[in-house]
Design a protein around this motif. Structure first.
Motif, PDB file in Angstrom:
ATOM      1  N   LEU A   4       0.847  -1.198   0.000  1.00 40.29           N
ATOM      2  CA  LEU A   4       0.000   0.000   0.000  1.00 40.29           C
ATOM      3  C   LEU A   4       0.878   1.242   0.000  1.00 40.29           C
ATOM      4  O   LEU A   4       1.713   1.439   0.893  1.00 40.29           O
ATOM      5  N   TYR A  30       1.181   5.311   0.221  1.00 41.26           N
ATOM      6  CA  TYR A  30       0.451   6.487   0.695  1.00 41.26           C
ATOM      7  C   TYR A  30       1.412   7.664   0.793  1.00 41.26           C
ATOM      8  O   TYR A  30       2.632   7.497   0.805  1.00 41.26           O
ATOM      9  N   TYR A  45      -9.806   3.268  -4.941  1.00 40.94           N
ATOM     10  CA  TYR A  45      -8.904   2.247  -4.403  1.00 40.94           C
ATOM     11  C   TYR A  45      -8.692   1.215  -5.500  1.00 40.94           C
ATOM     12  O   TYR A  45      -9.594   0.449  -5.834  1.00 40.94           O
ATOM     13  N   ILE A  65      -3.598   5.014  -3.687  1.00 42.47           N
ATOM     14  CA  ILE A  65      -4.772   5.627  -3.060  1.00 42.47           C
ATOM     15  C   ILE A  65      -4.749   7.134  -3.239  1.00 42.47           C
ATOM     16  O   ILE A  65      -3.737   7.720  -3.611  1.00 42.47           O
ATOM     17  N   LEU A  99      -7.729   4.663   5.291  1.00 41.01           N
ATOM     18  CA  LEU A  99      -6.446   3.982   5.154  1.00 41.01           C
ATOM     19  C   LEU A  99      -6.296   2.869   6.183  1.00 41.01           C
ATOM     20  O   LEU A  99      -5.769   1.790   5.895  1.00 41.01           O
ATOM     21  N   ILE A 135      -1.503   7.081  10.540  1.00 38.77           N
ATOM     22  CA  ILE A 135      -1.530   5.878   9.699  1.00 38.77           C
ATOM     23  C   ILE A 135      -0.385   4.939  10.098  1.00 38.77           C
ATOM     24  O   ILE A 135      -0.554   3.724  10.177  1.00 38.77           O
TER      25      ILE A 135
END
Length: 291
Positions: free
Chosen positions: A55, A57, A98, A119, A135, A197
């Motif tokens: 993932l 970010y 997403y 994202i 998230l 996060i």
């Protein structure tokens, strides 16, 4: 009597070099076949894991989509455009949904066992950009493919895009923060979201890395020669500052130049991309093996 002349002034000392004498981190430049061979043969240790999920970010415009494209370029051995990337001047996120990006193998219809989720970018202030709560749900695998991010409200359990029973492969196995080396200072509200996060990922035991992009624009010596990246005093300080502000150890921060202006592949660009990707996959695989 003759006139006395003042003694000539010595020349001022030369400015300090922007480069260290020796690189502070070792890397095998140009020898990409070994790393590529390793990644092309990679299989998750856990037989129940279909793929390692990475993932990405970070703030808007730092190069999340461009990194996915750059990885794809290396594996396809040509320039590609898989994840739509915006120009960096945009102040709002280009990515709205997403989405999972796979890297295709040479045989059509087959993919490597690692995927990327791109994202919506983190933006300054409330009600803008991806919400930290979304998230956190993505980390646990609760966000379905195609979910459209809403800066005003988070995904909830009753939503059609909420995955109530995520599989091991739906969950995130490694969290990667992407940040622009050319930005002077991170906005406090964005930093706070990133820390939130990071803490959620830490609570879940998910390993974390950071990628510093646009290293050529941030440092003239690196722009001249990418192999100066680990000699650049400016970039080393930048990585140290980033490590301190976000709490990510230096050995988990990797500088990368994404493909942006190029129309041909470059071995040194590939070296940094493969170095970062190998660490991502290894970290993610170690975590997935324990699930």
């Amino acid at each position: 009597m003759g006139q006395s002349h003042p003694a000539p002034q010595p020349d001022p000392p030369p400015p300090p070099s922007p480069l260290l004498e020796t690189p502070w981190r070792d890397i095998s430049w140009g020898n990409n076949s070994q790393a590529l061979h390793y990644l092309k043969r990679f299989q998750p240790q856990n037989d129940e894991v279909e793929h390692i999920r990475v993932l990405l970010y970070g703030p808007v415009g730092v190069g999340k989509s461009s990194f996915i494209n750059s990885v794809n370029n290396v594996f396809q051995e040509r320039m590609t455009h898989q994840a739509l990337a915006s120009a960096r001047t945009a102040d709002q996120s280009f990515t709205k949904k997403y989405e999972t990006y796979k890297i295709q193998k040479e045989e059509r219809g087959n993919f490597y066992p690692f995927v990327f989720n791109d994202i919506m970018g983190l933006e300054d202030g409330d009600g803008r950009g991806v919400r930290a709560d979304d998230l956190k749900l993505a980390l646990k695998g609760h966000v379905k493919e195609g979910y459209k991010f809403n800066p005003s409200s988070s995904l909830s359990a009753g939503d059609p895009c909420y995955n109530s029973s995520p599989s091991i492969s739906d969950k995130v196995h490694v969290l990667v923060c992407i940040y622009d080396a050319n930005v002077s200072q991170m906005k406090s509200s964005v930093l706070q979201k990133m820390k939130e996060i990071r803490e959620a990922a830490s609570d879940l035991g998910i390993p974390q890395l950071a990628i510093l992009t646009h290293i050529d624009e941030a440092c003239g010596e690196t722009e001249k020669n990418l192999r100066n990246v680990y000699k650049s005093k400016h970039l080393k300080k930048k990585m140290g500052d980033f490590s301190s502000s976000l709490g990510i150890p230096m050995n988990c921060i990797l500088p990368v130049k994404n493909y942006s202006r190029e129309i041909q592949l470059n071995q040194d660009v590939d070296t940094l991309i493969l170095s970062a990707l190998t660490l991502m996959i290894d970290f993610g695989d170690d975590y997935a093996a324990k699930l």
